[in-house]
Design a protein around this motif. Structure first.
Motif, mmCIF file in Angstrom:
data_model
loop_
_atom_site.group_PDB
_atom_site.id
_atom_site.type_symbol
_atom_site.label_atom_id
_atom_site.label_comp_id
_atom_site.label_asym_id
_atom_site.label_seq_id
_atom_site.Cartn_x
_atom_site.Cartn_y
_atom_site.Cartn_z
ATOM 1 N N ARG A 33 0.908 -1.390 -0.064
ATOM 2 C CA ARG A 33 0.083 -0.083 0.024
ATOM 3 C C ARG A 33 0.778 1.141 -0.151
ATOM 4 N N PHE A 34 0.436 2.521 -0.505
ATOM 5 C CA PHE A 34 1.262 3.429 -0.512
ATOM 6 C C PHE A 34 0.065 4.761 -0.023
ATOM 7 N N ARG A 35 0.718 5.774 0.667
ATOM 8 C CA ARG A 35 0.091 6.847 1.147
ATOM 9 C C ARG A 35 -0.165 8.099 0.060
ATOM 10 N N VAL A 36 -1.155 8.650 0.470
ATOM 11 C CA VAL A 36 -1.340 9.768 -0.356
ATOM 12 C C VAL A 36 -1.869 11.085 0.426
ATOM 13 N N VAL A 37 -1.528 12.276 0.142
ATOM 14 C CA VAL A 37 -1.940 13.389 0.680
ATOM 15 C C VAL A 37 -2.559 14.076 -0.405
ATOM 16 N N PHE A 38 -3.737 14.504 -0.101
ATOM 17 C CA PHE A 38 -4.840 14.974 -1.116
ATOM 18 C C PHE A 38 -4.462 16.435 -1.137
ATOM 19 N N GLN A 64 -3.032 3.819 10.452
ATOM 20 C CA GLN A 64 -3.067 3.873 12.080
ATOM 21 C C GLN A 64 -2.920 5.544 12.636
ATOM 22 N N ASP A 65 -2.246 6.291 11.571
ATOM 23 C CA ASP A 65 -1.811 7.687 11.934
ATOM 24 C C ASP A 65 -2.896 8.724 11.532
ATOM 25 N N GLY A 66 -3.898 8.317 11.265
ATOM 26 C CA GLY A 66 -4.816 9.026 10.870
ATOM 27 C C GLY A 66 -4.964 9.535 9.451
ATOM 28 N N LYS A 67 -4.033 8.984 8.692
ATOM 29 C CA LYS A 67 -3.960 9.559 7.281
ATOM 30 C C LYS A 67 -4.627 8.383 6.461
ATOM 31 N N MET A 68 -4.565 8.438 5.133
ATOM 32 C CA MET A 68 -5.053 7.525 4.055
ATOM 33 C C MET A 68 -4.106 6.639 3.349
ATOM 34 N N ASP A 69 -4.219 5.389 3.256
ATOM 35 C CA ASP A 69 -3.456 4.696 2.411
ATOM 36 C C ASP A 69 -4.455 3.909 1.353
ATOM 37 N N VAL A 70 -3.561 3.825 0.183
ATOM 38 C CA VAL A 70 -4.423 3.142 -1.095
ATOM 39 C C VAL A 70 -4.359 1.762 -0.775
ATOM 40 N N PHE A 71 -5.565 0.893 -0.754
ATOM 41 C CA PHE A 71 -5.139 -0.477 -0.920
ATOM 42 C C PHE A 71 -5.646 -1.210 -2.215
ATOM 43 N N GLY A 72 -6.251 -0.264 -3.051
ATOM 44 C CA GLY A 72 -6.578 -0.869 -4.464
ATOM 45 C C GLY A 72 -6.782 0.313 -5.305
ATOM 46 N N ILE A 73 -6.974 -0.190 -6.613
ATOM 47 C CA ILE A 73 -7.344 0.960 -7.890
ATOM 48 C C ILE A 73 -8.568 0.237 -8.577
ATOM 49 N N GLU A 74 -9.292 1.082 -9.258
ATOM 50 C CA GLU A 74 -10.452 0.653 -9.983
ATOM 51 C C GLU A 74 -10.273 1.234 -11.105
ATOM 52 N N VAL A 75 -10.442 0.752 -12.319
ATOM 53 C CA VAL A 75 -10.833 1.429 -13.653
ATOM 54 C C VAL A 75 -12.105 0.988 -14.287
ATOM 55 N N ASP A 76 -12.897 2.014 -14.806
ATOM 56 C CA ASP A 76 -14.037 1.828 -15.422
ATOM 57 C C ASP A 76 -14.512 2.785 -16.308
ATOM 58 N N PHE A 77 -15.645 2.428 -17.211
ATOM 59 C CA PHE A 77 -15.943 3.156 -18.296
ATOM 60 C C PHE A 77 -17.435 3.543 -18.121
ATOM 61 N N CYS A 78 -17.929 3.609 -17.164
ATOM 62 C CA CYS A 78 -19.328 3.690 -16.922
ATOM 63 C C CYS A 78 -20.018 4.765 -17.733
ATOM 64 N N ASP A 79 -19.415 5.674 -18.490
ATOM 65 C CA ASP A 79 -20.189 6.453 -19.358
ATOM 66 C C ASP A 79 -20.662 5.667 -20.581
ATOM 67 N N ALA A 80 -20.254 4.784 -20.996
ATOM 68 C CA ALA A 80 -20.623 3.898 -22.228
ATOM 69 C C ALA A 80 -20.660 2.469 -21.835
ATOM 70 N N ALA A 81 -19.743 1.873 -21.087
ATOM 71 C CA ALA A 81 -19.775 0.400 -20.965
ATOM 72 C C ALA A 81 -19.867 -0.139 -19.716
ATOM 73 N N ASN A 82 -20.807 -1.276 -19.535
ATOM 74 C CA ASN A 82 -21.345 -1.682 -18.262
ATOM 75 C C ASN A 82 -21.230 -3.102 -18.089
ATOM 76 N N SER A 83 -20.265 -3.826 -19.170
ATOM 77 C CA SER A 83 -20.294 -5.137 -18.990
ATOM 78 C C SER A 83 -18.809 -5.564 -19.766
ATOM 79 N N ASP A 84 -18.410 -6.684 -19.471
ATOM 80 C CA ASP A 84 -17.093 -7.060 -19.904
ATOM 81 C C ASP A 84 -16.939 -6.981 -21.608
ATOM 82 N N ASN A 85 -18.054 -7.449 -22.176
ATOM 83 C CA ASN A 85 -18.041 -7.107 -23.536
ATOM 84 C C ASN A 85 -18.088 -5.854 -24.204
ATOM 85 N N GLU A 86 -18.685 -4.853 -23.604
ATOM 86 C CA GLU A 86 -18.763 -3.662 -23.901
ATOM 87 C C GLU A 86 -17.383 -3.032 -23.658
#
Lengths: 219, 255
Positions: free
Chosen positions: B150-155, B222-244
């Motif tokens: 995991r890595f830490r991000v500061v927004f 633990q220290d009140g900051k935020m860690d990134v545990f995963g990433i997500e990619v999607d195309f919900c403007d146009a595609a909502n299934s694997d085939n699309e």
């Protein structure tokens, strides 16, 4: 009309959507495309929106575009000057819902002056009621695009803006601390929760008032 | 009596008066009715009523009618959208190149196989919020992977992402996201979102204004900051299934 008295056709393009849908980015993209085509452009935004730098519009990828921050669109025309206005091909208007004279300005700019006007703004407020006069432009617009954001509660496409605070004024300028984009299901659910909370608080207030009255009369 | 009512002559007199839906219903009654109603004469009748010009070609049957007027009528009148054909691309053929910068310093860089992104985060980690857990468990098409380490991000600082996709079948690369900033942080949902507009191949001149979304999935540290545990990619403007999604990727401007 151009210099030869030939009518040049104007256009109005509307970019609508809830908060955080990328309306400003879409506007900047369109403006940059116009610049690449060699057209003279200017960007205008309301001086009510002070979330970012007043003299520039910032898109999601950090791209900045210089702009005029004005109270109303008539004053923009005056500030710019008649000659400079004549030279313009494209006018971009960001946060259009804050301009009271939006309809009259766009109509004259497109119909009479032959300008292309690209308008970006909210279509509805946090109550899903028409916000400002952006929706009045639909009958005179060449194109209308409604962008979606992402629902903060489920990740699906979000078309509505939900206000997290108790403030009831329509014009509360703010970002993610005050507003969140939501889908229809979560908007409706959220309103139900808010209405129920209000009802409980109001009934408690009635009970409290009754108690106070009873105490004062018995005292 | 019933037999007389159902005689071939009576049916042949009634069928031409019917519309397409009713005639098709008659074909479902029994084998005899089906064989009768399938006669191209009735369907030619329907075609000439609906598209008179189609029956005006001299001599040879009109284009499309060589397969029979029944086929022609049903194929032109289908109300439902035909299902998307199988895409030419598969998740086995592609891999994603993910780069994330914090103040222009690389904090995450990885090559993610398409199949891994497609399979998603199967076991959500402990400590994530309920909204995030529900989001990851929902059945909608989602492309997520866990981030390790995991890595830490500061927004308050500048965070950008680039996402490229490569295809093994033709050894080409396309850009999905070109260094976009995470300008929207979803507080309650523990997500930070970036997006970019997809660049399509010149072969698809009328397709535009479709966005790719990229999300950092966050968890409290633990220290009140935020860690990134995963990433997500999607195309919900146009595609909502694997085939699309695969069709959309296939349409990109591959270099």
């Amino acid at each position: 009309m151009d210099d030869l008295g030939v009518y040049t056709s104007g256009e109005i393009h509307l970019i609508l959507g809830p908060m955080f849908a990328g309306k400003t980015t879409a506007l900047i993209r369109k403006m940059q495309a116009e610049i690449q085509m060699g057209r003279r452009v200017v960007l205008v935004k309301s001086d009510k929106d002070t979330r970012y730098a007043l003299n520039s519009v910032v898109s999601h990828d950090g791209a900045k575009m210089p702009c005029w921050a004005v109270a109303d669109l008539a004053s923009f025309k005056d500030k710019l000057g008649e000659e400079a206005y004549k030279q313009l091909d494209v006018i971009g208007i960001d946060e259009a819902q804050f301009f009271k004279d939006l309809y009259s300005f766009c109509q004259v700019a497109a119909d009479k002056d032959g300008k292309t006007v690209i308008v970006a703004g909210l279509d509805g407020d946090y109550l899903r009621k028409s916000f400002g006069s952006t929706l009045e432009l639909i009958p005179i617009a060449n194109s209308v695009v409604k962008l979606t954001s992402r629902c903060e509660l489920c990740g699906k496409a979000a078309s509505f803006t939900f206000r997290k605070t108790g403030e009831t004024k329509t014009e509360v300028v703010g970002g993610a601390d005050i507003y969140m984009p939501v889908c229809r299901r979560h908007y409706v659910n959220g309103q139900i929760v808010i209405d129920a909370t209000k009802a409980v608080l109001e009934s408690q207030q009635v009970q409290y008032d009754t108690c106070v009255q009873a105490t004062t009369t018995s005292g | 009596m019933a037999e007389g009512w159902c005689s071939e002559e009576v049916l042949k007199g009634v069928f031409p008066l019917m519309n397409g839906v009713d005639l098709a219903s008659c074909m479902c009654v029994c084998t005899r009715w089906r064989d009768l109603a399938k006669d191209d004469f009735f369907w030619k009748n329907l075609c000439s009523r609906r598209w008179p010009s189609i029956c005006k070609t001299k001599g040879s049957p009109p284009i499309g009618a060589s397969r029979g007027y029944h086929k022609l009528y049903t194929s032109l009148c289908k109300p439902q959208r035909s299902p998307l054909p199988a895409p030419r691309l598969s998740f086995d053929d592609i891999e994603f190149y993910v780069d994330i910068w914090l103040n222009d310093k690389s904090v995450y860089s990885d090559v993610v196989p398409g199949t891994l992104l497609q399979s998603g985060i199967i076991n959500p980690p402990p400590g994530i919020c309920d909204i995030m857990r529900d989001h990851l468990r929902s059945l909608t098409c989602k492309m997520t992977i866990p981030v390790s380490p995991r890595f830490r991000v500061v927004f308050s600082e500048s965070i950008h992402v680039s996402l490229l996709v490569g295809r093994r079948d033709s050894d080409k690369v396309a850009c999905i996201i070109n260094k976009s900033g995470f300008d929207y942080v979803d507080g309650p949902a523990y997500r930070a979102l970036a997006y970019d507009y997809l660049q399509f191949s010149p072969s698809y001149p009328f397709v535009s204004e479709i966005r790719a979304w990229f999300a950092l999935l966050l968890v409290d540290a633990q220290d009140g900051k935020m860690d990134v545990f995963g990433i997500e990619v999607d195309f919900c403007d146009a595609a909502n299934s694997d085939n699309e999604v695969l069709w959309l990727l296939d349409m990109l401007d591959w270099k």
